[in-house]
Design an enzyme around this catalytic site. Sequence first.
Site, mmCIF file in Angstrom:
data_model
loop_
_atom_site.group_PDB
_atom_site.id
_atom_site.type_symbol
_atom_site.label_atom_id
_atom_site.label_comp_id
_atom_site.label_asym_id
_atom_site.label_seq_id
_atom_site.Cartn_x
_atom_site.Cartn_y
_atom_site.Cartn_z
ATOM 1 N N ARG A 125 0.819 -1.235 0.000
ATOM 2 C CA ARG A 125 0.000 0.000 0.000
ATOM 3 C C ARG A 125 0.841 1.267 0.000
ATOM 4 N NH1 ARG A 125 -3.573 -2.774 3.813
ATOM 5 N NH2 ARG A 125 -5.151 -3.801 2.557
ATOM 6 N N LYS A 147 3.131 11.608 -11.002
ATOM 7 C CA LYS A 147 2.292 10.785 -11.888
ATOM 8 C C LYS A 147 3.033 9.484 -12.168
ATOM 9 C CE LYS A 147 -0.611 14.022 -14.410
ATOM 10 N NZ LYS A 147 -0.931 14.591 -15.730
ATOM 11 N N GLU A 189 9.448 19.080 -23.930
ATOM 12 C CA GLU A 189 8.695 19.272 -22.677
ATOM 13 C C GLU A 189 9.079 20.598 -22.000
ATOM 14 O OE1 GLU A 189 6.198 17.553 -21.617
ATOM 15 O OE2 GLU A 189 6.371 15.460 -22.214
ATOM 16 N N LYS A 231 7.301 23.723 -13.311
ATOM 17 C CA LYS A 231 6.458 22.543 -13.089
ATOM 18 C C LYS A 231 6.166 22.372 -11.594
ATOM 19 C CE LYS A 231 5.193 17.964 -13.874
ATOM 20 N NZ LYS A 231 5.291 16.721 -14.573
ATOM 21 N N GLU A 241 -4.522 17.466 -10.649
ATOM 22 C CA GLU A 241 -4.988 17.858 -11.978
ATOM 23 C C GLU A 241 -6.488 18.151 -12.041
ATOM 24 O OE1 GLU A 241 -2.902 15.889 -15.270
ATOM 25 O OE2 GLU A 241 -4.757 16.006 -16.396
ATOM 26 N N ARG A 245 -3.048 22.131 -13.618
ATOM 27 C CA ARG A 245 -2.126 21.064 -14.042
ATOM 28 C C ARG A 245 -2.538 20.449 -15.377
ATOM 29 N NH1 ARG A 245 0.887 16.302 -10.488
ATOM 30 N NH2 ARG A 245 2.078 15.522 -12.258
ATOM 31 N N ASN A 249 -0.807 19.092 -20.162
ATOM 32 C CA ASN A 249 -1.136 18.162 -21.240
ATOM 33 C C ASN A 249 -1.133 18.823 -22.611
ATOM 34 O OD1 ASN A 249 -1.681 15.664 -19.744
ATOM 35 N ND2 ASN A 249 -3.288 16.895 -18.784
ATOM 36 N N HIS A 252 -0.372 16.837 -25.643
ATOM 37 C CA HIS A 252 -0.373 15.422 -25.273
ATOM 38 C C HIS A 252 -1.583 14.656 -25.803
ATOM 39 C CE1 HIS A 252 3.011 16.515 -22.828
ATOM 40 N NE2 HIS A 252 3.149 15.286 -22.389
ATOM 41 N N HIS A 256 -0.394 11.628 -27.644
ATOM 42 C CA HIS A 256 -0.655 10.252 -27.192
ATOM 43 C C HIS A 256 -1.350 9.450 -28.292
ATOM 44 C CE1 HIS A 256 -0.373 10.979 -22.549
ATOM 45 N NE2 HIS A 256 0.799 10.926 -23.143
ATOM 46 N N HIS A 270 8.340 10.041 -27.335
ATOM 47 C CA HIS A 270 7.294 10.844 -26.680
ATOM 48 C C HIS A 270 7.449 12.348 -26.963
ATOM 49 C CE1 HIS A 270 4.305 12.048 -23.781
ATOM 50 N NE2 HIS A 270 5.192 12.736 -23.092
HETATM 51 N N1 GLY Z 1 3.454 15.244 -17.404
HETATM 52 C C1 GLY Z 1 2.343 16.033 -17.057
HETATM 53 C C2 GLY Z 1 2.121 16.151 -15.591
HETATM 54 O O1 GLY Z 1 2.991 15.786 -14.816
HETATM 55 O O2 GLY Z 1 1.090 16.600 -15.171
#
Ligand code: GLY
Length: 373
Positions: A125, A147, A189, A231, A241, A245, A249, A252, A256, A270
């Site tokens: 856990r 993430k 990025e 960031k 998010e 946040r 994206n 993305h 993606h 990526h």
């Molecule tokens: N890679 C996008 C984020 O960390 O929210």
Amino acid sequence: MTPDPQSITVELAGRSYPVLCGPGALDAAMSKVVALCPNKRLLCISDQTVADHHLHRLADACAGAGLTLRSLIIPPGEAQKSFAQLESLCADLLALEVERGEAIAAFGGGVVGDLTGFASAILKRGTAFIQIPTTLLAQVDSSVGGKTAINMPAGKNLIGAFHQPALVIADSAFLQTLPARQMRAGYAEILKLAVLGDADFFDWLDTHGVDALGGDAALMGQAITRSIAGKADIVACDEREHGVRALLNLGHSFGHALESLAGYEGALVHGEAVAAGMGTAFAYGVHLGLCPKDDYERLANHLTACGLPASLSAAPGGPYTAEAMIQILKNDKKNQSGVLRLVLPRALGDAFVYEEHDLGRLEAFLDVQLGQS
Ligand code: GLY
């Protein structure tokens, strides 16, 4: 003179953690690593490529700090972000009798970080977790913010958890062996961070980014530090998010979709997908009358100058079709009440979440974009 490593804090009530970045960050961080290793051992997960290049550095740092290094090495590549590899990794860590209070370290790029972070989130856990990113992309983006995920056939990162690391060590020495293509991918990025909310940073990158990518380590160091700090601020404001946040994206959703269609064998990496996705988001912003054409052109010119794809038709790994992209976009994680949510620009440095109710319009736009040479 070599600059000292910088320390940036991700401020999260009760769970704040430092990101040490720059040259010498690994050595500077070892007292913090020791504090996270009550059993005087560091359990590290890496991939074969990173292990071949850099594991000796981590072993030396551990030995110097009185820690035993136990490493688990997985093959390189996005395909490792799977249930099968997750199960195998968890079994190996349980065989090593990992305890909740001892840290697991992810030593590698985004794949190793995402997979290890998810294993750390679910083992017993939740165990402590250290990110030691060795790629530019992982240093500026995936290692910061908690993430973690694996992929599914339906799309990237669809199974995962938010699980913050206790420490991030982004030592620029690890970037010295990184292929130019991976440096460009990581730069995408950095650029994203500027484009979504920091017009001054975009201006700076427009002036210095090509030189930074060309090997000017001081400029690249400044770009990395500024990007991580940006960031960290966003994650501190919106860890899960629910708001700002989501802007991370940018590029993305389209990116993606491209990655899912290209497969994860390396035909499209990526950062290239994000670059083509950002160019597409700006082109769509212009198409909808949301964003000035000059801003799109400035971004596209900068992407091209950096050797990154600025459009769907320039993205390697195709052929792609608008219909297939739309199918993948329908399962995007950001969608709400069946409505596609895209991050689109108002300008360079000003992005927002746009609800696209008209998938037919988007598909027709993508079709035209893909037809351009
Ligand atoms: N890679 C996008 C984020 O960390 O929210």
